[in-house]
Design a protein around this motif. Structure first.
Motif, PDB file in Angstrom:
ATOM      1  N   UNK A   1       0.797  -1.224   0.000  1.00  0.00           N
ATOM      2  CA  UNK A   1       0.000   0.000   0.000  1.00  0.00           C
ATOM      3  C   UNK A   1       0.832   1.278   0.000  1.00  0.00           C
ATOM      4  N   UNK A   2       2.148   1.167  -0.129  1.00  0.00           N
ATOM      5  CA  UNK A   2       3.011   2.348  -0.072  1.00  0.00           C
ATOM      6  C   UNK A   2       2.621   3.385  -1.123  1.00  0.00           C
ATOM      7  N   UNK A   3       2.496   2.949  -2.382  1.00  0.00           N
ATOM      8  CA  UNK A   3       2.178   3.881  -3.464  1.00  0.00           C
ATOM      9  C   UNK A   3       0.764   4.444  -3.313  1.00  0.00           C
ATOM     10  N   UNK A   4      -0.153   3.620  -2.826  1.00  0.00           N
ATOM     11  CA  UNK A   4      -1.532   4.093  -2.610  1.00  0.00           C
ATOM     12  C   UNK A   4      -1.559   5.220  -1.592  1.00  0.00           C
ATOM     13  N   UNK A   5      -0.813   5.068  -0.509  1.00  0.00           N
ATOM     14  CA  UNK A   5      -0.762   6.098   0.530  1.00  0.00           C
ATOM     15  C   UNK A   5      -0.152   7.380  -0.004  1.00  0.00           C
ATOM     16  N   UNK A   6       0.879   7.270  -0.836  1.00  0.00           N
ATOM     17  CA  UNK A   6       1.494   8.467  -1.419  1.00  0.00           C
ATOM     18  C   UNK A   6       0.496   9.220  -2.293  1.00  0.00           C
ATOM     19  N   UNK A   7      -0.309   8.487  -3.057  1.00  0.00           N
ATOM     20  CA  UNK A   7      -1.312   9.138  -3.904  1.00  0.00           C
ATOM     21  C   UNK A   7      -2.370   9.834  -3.050  1.00  0.00           C
ATOM     22  N   UNK A   8      -2.821   9.172  -2.008  1.00  0.00           N
ATOM     23  CA  UNK A   8      -3.834   9.768  -1.135  1.00  0.00           C
ATOM     24  C   UNK A   8      -3.284  10.982  -0.396  1.00  0.00           C
ATOM     25  N   UNK A   9      -2.024  10.914  -0.045  1.00  0.00           N
ATOM     26  CA  UNK A   9      -1.392  12.066   0.609  1.00  0.00           C
ATOM     27  C   UNK A   9      -1.338  13.245  -0.353  1.00  0.00           C
ATOM     28  N   UNK A  10      -0.994  12.968  -1.591  1.00  0.00           N
ATOM     29  CA  UNK A  10      -0.934  14.015  -2.611  1.00  0.00           C
ATOM     30  C   UNK A  10      -2.317  14.653  -2.812  1.00  0.00           C
ATOM     31  N   UNK A  11      -3.366  13.850  -2.642  1.00  0.00           N
ATOM     32  CA  UNK A  11      -4.733  14.352  -2.812  1.00  0.00           C
ATOM     33  C   UNK A  11      -5.279  15.010  -1.546  1.00  0.00           C
ATOM     34  N   UNK A  12      -4.483  15.035  -0.495  1.00  0.00           N
ATOM     35  CA  UNK A  12      -4.912  15.664   0.748  1.00  0.00           C
ATOM     36  C   UNK A  12      -5.920  14.850   1.539  1.00  0.00           C
ATOM     37  N   UNK A  13      -5.884  13.527   1.395  1.00  0.00           N
ATOM     38  CA  UNK A  13      -6.860  12.668   2.062  1.00  0.00           C
ATOM     39  C   UNK A  13      -6.397  12.176   3.432  1.00  0.00           C
ATOM     40  N   UNK A  14      -5.174  12.481   3.835  1.00  0.00           N
ATOM     41  CA  UNK A  14      -4.639  11.981   5.104  1.00  0.00           C
ATOM     42  C   UNK A  14      -4.688  13.095   6.148  1.00  0.00           C
ATOM     43  N   UNK A  15      -5.202  12.752   7.351  1.00  0.00           N
ATOM     44  CA  UNK A  15      -5.245  13.770   8.404  1.00  0.00           C
ATOM     45  C   UNK A  15      -3.893  13.834   9.123  1.00  0.00           C
ATOM     46  N   UNK A  16      -3.817  14.680  10.129  1.00  0.00           N
ATOM     47  CA  UNK A  16      -2.538  14.929  10.816  1.00  0.00           C
ATOM     48  C   UNK A  16      -1.996  13.689  11.510  1.00  0.00           C
ATOM     49  N   UNK A  17      -2.872  12.766  11.886  1.00  0.00           N
ATOM     50  CA  UNK A  17      -2.433  11.545  12.567  1.00  0.00           C
ATOM     51  C   UNK A  17      -2.207  10.382  11.606  1.00  0.00           C
ATOM     52  N   UNK A  18      -2.378  10.621  10.328  1.00  0.00           N
ATOM     53  CA  UNK A  18      -2.137   9.565   9.351  1.00  0.00           C
ATOM     54  C   UNK A  18      -3.339   8.694   9.048  1.00  0.00           C
ATOM     55  N   UNK A  19      -4.544   9.109   9.464  1.00  0.00           N
ATOM     56  CA  UNK A  19      -5.759   8.333   9.205  1.00  0.00           C
ATOM     57  C   UNK A  19      -6.426   8.804   7.915  1.00  0.00           C
ATOM     58  N   UNK A  20      -7.046   7.869   7.222  1.00  0.00           N
ATOM     59  CA  UNK A  20      -7.705   8.132   5.947  1.00  0.00           C
ATOM     60  C   UNK A  20      -9.131   7.588   6.014  1.00  0.00           C
ATOM     61  N   UNK A  21     -10.077   8.354   5.519  1.00  0.00           N
ATOM     62  CA  UNK A  21     -11.476   7.929   5.557  1.00  0.00           C
ATOM     63  C   UNK A  21     -11.658   6.618   4.796  1.00  0.00           C
ATOM     64  N   UNK A  22     -12.532   5.756   5.319  1.00  0.00           N
ATOM     65  CA  UNK A  22     -12.689   4.435   4.712  1.00  0.00           C
ATOM     66  C   UNK A  22     -13.200   4.518   3.269  1.00  0.00           C
ATOM     67  N   UNK A  23     -13.972   5.545   2.928  1.00  0.00           N
ATOM     68  CA  UNK A  23     -14.434   5.687   1.542  1.00  0.00           C
ATOM     69  C   UNK A  23     -13.276   6.035   0.618  1.00  0.00           C
ATOM     70  N   UNK A  24     -12.338   6.841   1.110  1.00  0.00           N
ATOM     71  CA  UNK A  24     -11.156   7.172   0.306  1.00  0.00           C
ATOM     72  C   UNK A  24     -10.297   5.931   0.079  1.00  0.00           C
ATOM     73  N   UNK A  25     -10.160   5.098   1.116  1.00  0.00           N
ATOM     74  CA  UNK A  25      -9.427   3.839   0.962  1.00  0.00           C
ATOM     75  C   UNK A  25     -10.090   2.972  -0.114  1.00  0.00           C
TER      76      UNK A  25
END
Length: 474
Positions: free
Chosen positions: A342-366
């Motif tokens: 999931x490394x590349x997936x997380x990088x894409x979501x981070x680029x899209x601003x989907x990660x909060x300050x604690x590193x959590x991502x909404x389940x719909x975004x996942x």
């Protein structure tokens, strides 16, 4: 001159063999007929529901077992399943198995276990149906699929021995009951398809689906335009030739005991159900990490998942990661390696601003980011499988690689062990069933619970006595 005694013996042997062949072909058919008659009386709902002399609209909710999305997609391109909108992928649960998947798709009750056998920590014993009980079962009650099933086309595990024998009987019985059903919603489950997939493989399942397509054409013609159809499957089947994986021996060699009742430290219970690409292990919580570590070195094991405090740990040959949940958000933390890739997936979501300050991502975004991933919707499916999916969850769940399956040792026998299809793992090739209707388009990919909402749309359609933007038959 021929020996008359020898001739008589040869003739007698020939007659016996012929009788045996007839019985072998007849007994399964008689058994399935018994199954159908036991569950539905001849005069049950035999008159169409009418109003002002006209039949009311009927919604068919038709669940097929173990049919991959790609197969239905390809068949529709060949001209089958006329009148349906294009199919979408329907993600299964994890494990990708019938019982938990249909319980979510058909709004049933929570199953006791992932399969027929499960371990009950409260009673400290292995519970569920034995293989003999399931093989001889003729009951249609499956409240964990749906409170009401009008047609249950699966005569116990004997279907996996004689799938061809039951096919025509099941289809004809289904057609007859549907045509004469009194009511507005007919819920049907056809389990023969999974038996065909496991035993006979991809080509045989394709032929079965062609028969289903022809059957639906016939029923639609007989009933007229007063039919809405929701057609879907609970999971896929991967048709890579597989071999049985021994998970018990590596654990025993590491100092564990394979038991039916937990008594001491390093005891584990490993239910052996069908030949599937997952395993559920029950043990003391403190043994879970060691079990996962041992299995991470076993060829064919993709990864294991187990609870660690308020989180989950995923451990495989490519490393270890932690899954944490906060309300409807998930966090994936790589500890050593990247077992879920999931490394590349997380990088894409981070680029899209989907990660909060604690590193959590909404389940719909996942979900949106992993629909095309090798593991669709992995965090939510793993979390659910370990916590909320069944009444008696395992201590460790094991997901296997393509080409491997787990089940009883009998599957090591050459004749029995040459099974064609398998399912159960987190892999997309095992998880993506299909969803399609003849009254509205479906998403390119859907989660199990989205079927319930779709059924609600179908209910509204039949109440209004019309289709919802129905596609024209071609």
């Amino acid at each position: 001159m021929p020996d008359k005694a020898l001739i008589k013996k040869v003739l007698f042997a020939g007659v016996v063999l012929c009788l045996f062949a007839v019985l072998l072909g007849t007994i399964p058919e008689i058994w399935f007929s018994h199954h159908l008659k036991k569950n539905w009386k001849v005069n049950e709902n035999t008159l169409p529901d009418t109003q002002n002399g006209r039949r009311n609209r009927l919604c068919l909710v038709f669940a097929l077992d173990g049919v991959p999305y790609t197969m239905v997609r390809d068949l529709q391109k060949e001209g089958y399943f006329k009148g349906f909108y294009p199919p979408g992928r329907l993600a299964s649960t994890f494990p990708s198995l019938t019982r938990p998947a249909f319980s979510k798709m058909l709004i049933g009750g929570k199953p006791f276990g992932y399969e027929r056998l499960y371990y009950n920590f409260e009673t400290n014993q292995l519970e569920g149906s034995t293989l003999i009980q399931k093989a001889l079962s003729t009951q249609k009650e499956h409240a964990d699929y749906h409170p009401t099933i009008h047609f249950f086309g699966f005569p116990g595990y004997i279907a996996y021995v004689f799938p061809d024998t039951f096919t025509q009987t099941a289809l004809e019985a289904f057609k007859t009951r549907l045509k004469h059903f009194k009511g507005e919603e007919f819920i049907a489950y056809m389990g023969i398809s999974d038996a065909i997939a496991h035993v006979e493989g991809e080509a045989a399942l394709m032929e079965f689906l062609k028969k289903v397509s022809d059957l639906l054409d016939t029923v639609r013609n007989d009933i007229g335009g007063l039919l809405d159809v929701v057609l879907f499957s609970d999971h896929a089947n991967n048709f890579t030739k597989n071999r049985r994986l021994d998970l018990s021996t590596p654990l025993i060699e590491a100092g564990f005991r394979d038991v039916d009742q937990l008594e001491e430290k390093k005891d584990f219970v490993l239910p052996e159900n069908g030949l599937v690409s997952f395993a559920a292990i029950y043990s003391a919580n403190e043994d879970a990490s060691t079990i996962a570590e041992v299995l991470s070195t076993v060829e064919g094991v993709d990864f294991s998942v187990f609870r660690s405090g308020f989180s989950l740990l995923v451990q495989g040959a490519t490393g270890t990661a932690r899954i944490s949940k906060r309300q409807n958000r998930f966090q994936y933390s790589r500890i050593d390696g990247d077992p879920l890739d999931l490394k590349d997936t997380i990088l894409r979501l981070k680029h899209l601003g989907k990660i909060d300050a604690q590193g959590f991502i909404h389940e719909k975004a996942w979900w949106m980011a992993t629909k095309e991933h090798i593991y669709p919707d992995p965090l939510r499916r793993l979390w659910e499988g370990m916590n909320d999916l069944v009444q008696h969850p395992a201590t460790v769940l094991v997901s296997l690689k393509d080409g491997y399956a787990f089940g009883p040792p009998i599957f090591d026998q050459p004749i029995i062990g040459s099974r064609a299809g398998t399912h159960g793992s987190l892999l997309a090739s095992h998880s993506y069933g299909f969803l399609m209707t003849d009254f509205m388009r479906v998403n390119d990919a859907s989660r199990p619970e989205e079927v319930a909402g779709l059924l609600g749309r179908a209910v509204e359609a039949k109440k209004k006595g019309k289709k919802l933007s129905g596609v024209q038959a071609n």
